[in-house]
Structure formats: C-alpha cells, structure tokens
Scaffold this active site. Structure first.
Site, short mmCIF file in Angstrom:
data_model
loop_
_atom_site.label_atom_id
_atom_site.label_comp_id
_atom_site.label_asym_id
_atom_site.label_seq_id
_atom_site.Cartn_x
_atom_site.Cartn_y
_atom_site.Cartn_z
N SER A 1 41.11 -26.87 -12.44
CA SER A 1 40.10 -27.69 -11.75
C SER A 1 40.49 -27.98 -10.31
O SER A 1 41.66 -27.94 -9.94
CB SER A 1 39.92 -29.02 -12.48
OG SER A 1 39.62 -28.79 -13.84
N1 SAH Z 1 43.37 -28.75 -17.71
C1 SAH Z 1 43.37 -27.38 -17.25
C2 SAH Z 1 41.95 -26.87 -16.99
C3 SAH Z 1 41.70 -25.72 -17.87
S1 SAH Z 1 40.05 -25.15 -18.04
C4 SAH Z 1 44.28 -27.19 -16.04
O1 SAH Z 1 44.82 -28.17 -15.51
O2 SAH Z 1 44.50 -26.04 -15.64
C5 SAH Z 1 39.71 -25.65 -19.73
C6 SAH Z 1 40.54 -25.03 -20.80
O3 SAH Z 1 40.02 -25.49 -22.06
C7 SAH Z 1 40.52 -23.50 -20.87
O4 SAH Z 1 41.81 -23.00 -20.74
C8 SAH Z 1 39.91 -23.21 -22.24
O5 SAH Z 1 40.47 -22.07 -22.87
C9 SAH Z 1 40.25 -24.48 -23.01
N2 SAH Z 1 39.42 -24.76 -24.18
C10 SAH Z 1 38.09 -24.55 -24.33
N3 SAH Z 1 37.67 -24.95 -25.56
C11 SAH Z 1 38.78 -25.45 -26.19
C12 SAH Z 1 39.02 -26.00 -27.50
N4 SAH Z 1 38.05 -26.13 -28.39
N5 SAH Z 1 40.27 -26.40 -27.79
C13 SAH Z 1 41.30 -26.28 -26.90
N6 SAH Z 1 41.14 -25.74 -25.68
C14 SAH Z 1 39.90 -25.34 -25.31
#
Ligand code: SAH
Length: 228
Positions: A80
C-alpha cells in the site's frame, strides 16, 4: 582498477543509496506525504521513519520505495501507499502492550510498522510464496515479535484470540464474522470493505460492552480479499 570496478558494481547493485540517504528519504516521506495529510499519532510516525520500506519491495522498485504510491510486489498484489499504511495504523490506535492481527501480510511492511509499536503481531497471508518471503525479510531484520501464518485469513486465529486490534489489508465485501468475534472488548478493527475492482470504503468497527459500532471513512482501493 579491476577491484575498484567490482567494488563500485557491488555498491551500485547492492545499495541504491547510503543508509543516511534512505533515512533522509523516509523523513521526507513522513513529513510530505503523511504529516501533511493529518496523521499525528506519534508512535506511527516514528515507526514510519524507522522501517526500511525499500527492503520490502522488489529490487526493481527500490528507488521508488519512498514515493507517494503503492507498488507491485508480485502475484498480482501490492504494497500500500505509505500514507494509507500510516493512516490505518493510526486508526487502530496501537499501544505497546497490544497483540494485533493483520490479514494480508503481502510484503510484510505493514506488519513491520505495527511490530515497531506493539508487543505481538500475528499476520496471515493466503499466497504462500509472499508469506514466506515476508517472513524471511522480517527474520533478517530481527522482527521476532511477528508470526506469519499461511492460509485463508477469513477464520482469523481462534487459538490466539482475542486481539486488541485487527487490520485487513485486502478488501472483503463484508467483514468476516469470525474476525469480529476475535476482537477484544474495547478493540478496533479497520478494513477496506466493498466490491472487487471498484472503490471501497475504509471501515472502523469498535467493540464496546459487546456491541459493535461502525464508522465509514474515506474511499480506498485495495486488492480483493480472496478465499481458498
Ligand atoms: N499489508 C500488505 C499489503 C498486501 S496486499 C503490505 O504491507 O505489503 C493484500 C494481501 O492480502 C495480498 O498479499 C493478498 O494475497 C492477501 N490476501 C487476500 N485475501 C486473503 C485472505 N483471505 N487471507 C489472507 N491473505 C489474503
């Protein structure tokens, strides 16, 4: 001469800037992108100045790590925008004694920011390779108060519940009830909520005397919350 060339090659490839340059870029990021937009939670600002965001992004984006934008991290996912990380962290109102659950580890950056502030961070990632990579980076940087689990975050971590705060960094259409269940009395849950590939709303839930209050804040755009 040859040694000198090899030396410079190593410096250029391994380190896009000196540690001092990186720190200067982080300070500028915090004042220009974060404080200027109204984030004033001290511990959050300190953590954002400290965590080395460039080590959480793919090497081809390291020079953009302190830009005012989200960046691709592979597998169709993104890290993000720094302001959003700071804003959501502030909304959680994290305290040093807190145990926090994050759904969507991604690069591990948000987990590291939280780990600078709170006692324990539990984070769940559904894409195994991303979760493992994030774990490696955080291990290397010494974040021993973060536990990464691989799997679907829908069910949360009942064994480790309740949590003082819960953060979703992927957007579900509705907040999964098991996560609300795992929130401690007085705790806050922050999540982008809404349809896939459209504008979502940042939602803050608070549990008070067993009742859930809901506030809807700004429009946001996150990757979808997926299911196995
Ligand atoms: N917090 C992260 C942002 C990642 S984007 C950072 O600081 O980089 C969101 C992430 O959520 C992705 O990697 C995606 O694979 C994950 N995601 C999506 N659905 C999910 C679920 N049901 N359980 C766990 N992770 C999930």
């Amino acid at each position: 001469m040859k040694t000198l060339i090899i030396f410079w090659f190593v410096v250029l490839v391994a380190e896009p800037g000196t540690a001092q340059d990186d720190e200067r870029r982080r300070r500028a990021m915090v004042s220009k992108q974060i404080v200027s937009r109204g984030v004033d939670h001290r511990a959050t600002l300190e953590a954002m100045r400290k965590v080395e965001r460039h080590l959480f992004v793919p090497s081809e984006y390291q020079q953009n790590a302190y830009d005012d934008s989200s960046l691709p991290i592979g597998h169709g996912q993104t890290i993000s925008q720094p302001y959003i990380v700071a804003y959501m962290t502030q909304l959680l109102d994290p305290k040093p004694e807190h145990r926090v659950l994050e759904i969507g580890t991604g690069s591990g950056y948000q987990a590291a920011v939280l780990a600078e502030i709170v006692k324990e961070v539990y984070t769940i990632e559904i894409v195994e390779r991303l979760g493992n990579q994030a774990k490696q980076v955080m291990d290397r940087l010494g974040y021993d108060n973060v536990t990464v689990s691989i799997g679907d975050g829908y069910k949360g971590l009942p064994d480790k519940a309740p949590f003082d705060a819960i953060l979703l960094t992927a957007a579900p259409e509705e907040i999964p009830p098991p996560l609300i269940e795992q929130l401690k009395e007085g705790g806050k849950l922050v999540a982008p909520v809404g349809p896939q590939n459209a504008v979502q709303t940042l939602v803050v839930l608070e549990k008070k005397q067993g009742k859930i209050s809901r506030r809807e804040l700004s429009p946001v755009r996150f990757v979808p919350f997926t299911r196995n």
